[in-house]
Design a protein around this motif. Structure first.
Motif, PDB file in Angstrom:
ATOM      1  N   ASN A 152      27.218 -25.759 -46.860  1.00  0.00           N
ATOM      2  CA  ASN A 152      27.982 -25.681 -45.612  1.00  0.00           C
ATOM      3  C   ASN A 152      28.937 -24.484 -45.636  1.00  0.00           C
ATOM      4  N   GLU A 153      29.576 -24.254 -46.795  1.00  0.00           N
ATOM      5  CA  GLU A 153      30.488 -23.102 -46.896  1.00  0.00           C
ATOM      6  C   GLU A 153      29.737 -21.793 -46.681  1.00  0.00           C
ATOM      7  N   GLN A 154      28.562 -21.707 -47.307  1.00  0.00           N
ATOM      8  CA  GLN A 154      27.748 -20.482 -47.133  1.00  0.00           C
ATOM      9  C   GLN A 154      27.349 -20.311 -45.672  1.00  0.00           C
ATOM     10  N   MET A 155      26.996 -21.414 -45.035  1.00  0.00           N
ATOM     11  CA  MET A 155      26.566 -21.351 -43.630  1.00  0.00           C
ATOM     12  C   MET A 155      27.742 -20.936 -42.734  1.00  0.00           C
ATOM     13  N   GLN A 156      28.918 -21.502 -43.012  1.00  0.00           N
ATOM     14  CA  GLN A 156      30.089 -21.198 -42.182  1.00  0.00           C
ATOM     15  C   GLN A 156      30.500 -19.728 -42.311  1.00  0.00           C
ATOM     16  N   ASN A 157      30.241 -19.145 -43.495  1.00  0.00           N
ATOM     17  CA  ASN A 157      30.695 -17.770 -43.756  1.00  0.00           C
ATOM     18  C   ASN A 157      29.549 -16.755 -43.733  1.00  0.00           C
ATOM     19  N   PHE A 158      28.429 -17.141 -43.214  1.00  0.00           N
ATOM     20  CA  PHE A 158      27.226 -16.308 -43.264  1.00  0.00           C
ATOM     21  C   PHE A 158      27.381 -15.027 -42.441  1.00  0.00           C
ATOM     22  N   ASN A 159      26.931 -13.922 -43.040  1.00  0.00           N
ATOM     23  CA  ASN A 159      26.965 -12.632 -42.325  1.00  0.00           C
ATOM     24  C   ASN A 159      25.534 -12.241 -41.953  1.00  0.00           C
ATOM     25  N   VAL A 160      25.228 -12.332 -40.673  1.00  0.00           N
ATOM     26  CA  VAL A 160      23.854 -12.116 -40.213  1.00  0.00           C
ATOM     27  C   VAL A 160      23.395 -10.676 -40.431  1.00  0.00           C
ATOM     28  N   ASP A 161      24.316  -9.706 -40.306  1.00  0.00           N
ATOM     29  CA  ASP A 161      23.920  -8.293 -40.377  1.00  0.00           C
ATOM     30  C   ASP A 161      23.418  -7.882 -41.762  1.00  0.00           C
ATOM     31  N   SER A 162      24.041  -8.467 -42.781  1.00  0.00           N
ATOM     32  CA  SER A 162      23.697  -8.005 -44.126  1.00  0.00           C
ATOM     33  C   SER A 162      22.599  -8.852 -44.783  1.00  0.00           C
ATOM     34  N   TYR A 163      22.090  -9.847 -44.070  1.00  0.00           N
ATOM     35  CA  TYR A 163      21.109 -10.734 -44.715  1.00  0.00           C
ATOM     36  C   TYR A 163      19.735 -10.073 -44.848  1.00  0.00           C
ATOM     37  N   GLU A 164      19.188 -10.150 -46.052  1.00  0.00           N
ATOM     38  CA  GLU A 164      17.826  -9.650 -46.267  1.00  0.00           C
ATOM     39  C   GLU A 164      16.929 -10.811 -46.638  1.00  0.00           C
ATOM     40  N   PRO A 165      15.856 -11.038 -45.862  1.00  0.00           N
ATOM     41  CA  PRO A 165      14.945 -12.137 -46.197  1.00  0.00           C
ATOM     42  C   PRO A 165      14.276 -11.907 -47.542  1.00  0.00           C
ATOM     43  N   LYS A 166      13.888 -13.034 -48.175  1.00  0.00           N
ATOM     44  CA  LYS A 166      13.369 -12.901 -49.540  1.00  0.00           C
ATOM     45  C   LYS A 166      11.957 -13.442 -49.712  1.00  0.00           C
ATOM     46  N   SER A 167      11.487 -14.235 -48.784  1.00  0.00           N
ATOM     47  CA  SER A 167      10.211 -14.906 -49.022  1.00  0.00           C
ATOM     48  C   SER A 167       9.180 -14.609 -47.930  1.00  0.00           C
ATOM     49  N   PRO A 168       8.167 -13.781 -48.251  1.00  0.00           N
ATOM     50  CA  PRO A 168       7.098 -13.527 -47.272  1.00  0.00           C
ATOM     51  C   PRO A 168       6.393 -14.814 -46.855  1.00  0.00           C
ATOM     52  N   GLU A 169       6.297 -15.760 -47.786  1.00  0.00           N
ATOM     53  CA  GLU A 169       5.608 -17.016 -47.458  1.00  0.00           C
ATOM     54  C   GLU A 169       6.365 -17.770 -46.361  1.00  0.00           C
ATOM     55  N   LYS A 170       7.675 -17.837 -46.515  1.00  0.00           N
ATOM     56  CA  LYS A 170       8.481 -18.510 -45.486  1.00  0.00           C
ATOM     57  C   LYS A 170       8.335 -17.794 -44.145  1.00  0.00           C
ATOM     58  N   CYS A 171       8.423 -16.477 -44.176  1.00  0.00           N
ATOM     59  CA  CYS A 171       8.310 -15.716 -42.925  1.00  0.00           C
ATOM     60  C   CYS A 171       6.960 -15.980 -42.252  1.00  0.00           C
ATOM     61  N   ALA A 172       5.907 -16.074 -43.071  1.00  0.00           N
ATOM     62  CA  ALA A 172       4.570 -16.290 -42.508  1.00  0.00           C
ATOM     63  C   ALA A 172       4.473 -17.637 -41.794  1.00  0.00           C
ATOM     64  N   HIS A 173       5.247 -18.596 -42.257  1.00  0.00           N
ATOM     65  CA  HIS A 173       5.171 -19.932 -41.658  1.00  0.00           C
ATOM     66  C   HIS A 173       6.348 -20.250 -40.749  1.00  0.00           C
ATOM     67  N   CYS A 174       7.154 -19.242 -40.504  1.00  0.00           N
ATOM     68  CA  CYS A 174       8.375 -19.479 -39.723  1.00  0.00           C
ATOM     69  C   CYS A 174       8.072 -19.500 -38.221  1.00  0.00           C
ATOM     70  N   ILE A 175       8.611 -20.470 -37.512  1.00  0.00           N
ATOM     71  CA  ILE A 175       8.349 -20.568 -36.073  1.00  0.00           C
ATOM     72  C   ILE A 175       9.046 -19.470 -35.273  1.00  0.00           C
ATOM     73  N   TYR A 176      10.011 -18.771 -35.916  1.00  0.00           N
ATOM     74  CA  TYR A 176      10.703 -17.686 -35.216  1.00  0.00           C
ATOM     75  C   TYR A 176      10.136 -16.317 -35.584  1.00  0.00           C
ATOM     76  N   ASN A 177       9.058 -16.328 -36.328  1.00  0.00           N
ATOM     77  CA  ASN A 177       8.473 -15.086 -36.823  1.00  0.00           C
ATOM     78  C   ASN A 177       8.239 -14.062 -35.709  1.00  0.00           C
ATOM     79  N   ASP A 178       7.733 -14.526 -34.577  1.00  0.00           N
ATOM     80  CA  ASP A 178       7.417 -13.599 -33.479  1.00  0.00           C
ATOM     81  C   ASP A 178       8.669 -12.960 -32.861  1.00  0.00           C
ATOM     82  N   PHE A 179       9.819 -13.628 -33.008  1.00  0.00           N
ATOM     83  CA  PHE A 179      11.053 -13.121 -32.405  1.00  0.00           C
ATOM     84  C   PHE A 179      11.942 -12.376 -33.393  1.00  0.00           C
ATOM     85  N   CYS A 180      11.701 -12.637 -34.687  1.00  0.00           N
ATOM     86  CA  CYS A 180      12.622 -12.157 -35.721  1.00  0.00           C
ATOM     87  C   CYS A 180      12.633 -10.623 -35.803  1.00  0.00           C
TER      88      CYS A 180
END
Ligand code: SF4
Length: 193
Positions: A152-180
């Protein structure tokens, strides 16, 4: 102004922190655009509760809004029996109790307590096979409670600009893939994992 994040975002955050933003961004669009059938099915299991059709018993609170100032979270509970202090989270089908499920149930429990209710017992209910899964309260599972607090602390303080995704597998199955704006894999990606 104080910001409260939705309890359901805890589950999205574990999958990928960015998905919270896409969840928010597209939540007003027709759900069929970005929820697949299995997810819609699961949401239907909740709809009876959200619309407060599940029970008319006075001691059962259904789909009520809850919030916590301490954890900066808000959302809805599924079912809460005020006489027994029993909080139930229904799911369409439960195979595994994922951390995301537990974090949401803990959040509901903590919100209810902050609002003055006594929660004695928490559990999951799998409606497809009619199974009940009791789960330890936060104070009876310090390790999981600590995980909840950290997430919860990480979520509350999350910085969207600096986030780098780490898992191609997750991205492949992500429902937001087309918008991301930074997916690691195209939707059709299937290989190697
Ligand atoms: S496509 Fe990948 S980076 Fe984008 S939200 Fe989904 S999991 Fe996260």
């Amino acid at each position: 102004m104080e910001l409260y994040l939705k309890i359901t975002y805890l589950n999205d955050f574990i999958f990928c922190p960015l998905s919270i933003y896409y969840h928010q961004l597209y939540s007003d669009l027709a759900e069929r655009l970005y929820y697949d059938d299995a997810q819609l099915n699961g949401k239907a299991a909740h709809s009876a509760i959200d619309e407060q059709r599940y029970s008319t018993h006075k001691n059962i609170l259904q789909g009520i809004d809850v919030f916590s100032e301490e954890y900066k979270l808000c959302g809805k509970i599924d079912l809460f029996d005020t006489e027994k202090g029993l909080l139930t989270e229904r799911k369409k089908h439960i195979e595994t109790i994922y951390d995301g499920y537990v974090f949401q149930l803990y959040a509901q429990c903590l919100c209810l307590r902050e609002m003055g209710y006594k929660v004695n017992k928490i559990r999951f209910y799998s409606s497809d096979d009619n199974k009940v899964y009791d789960y330890p309260l936060p104070e009876d599972n310090p390790e999981m409670f600590e995980k909840f607090i950290n997430t919860n602390e990480q979520m509350q303080n999350f910085n969207v600009d600096s986030y780098e995704p780490k898992s191609p597998e997750k991205c492949a199955h992500c429902i937001y893939n087309d918008f991301c704006d930074r997916p690691l894999a195209p939707k059709a990606y299937n290989g190697g994992f």
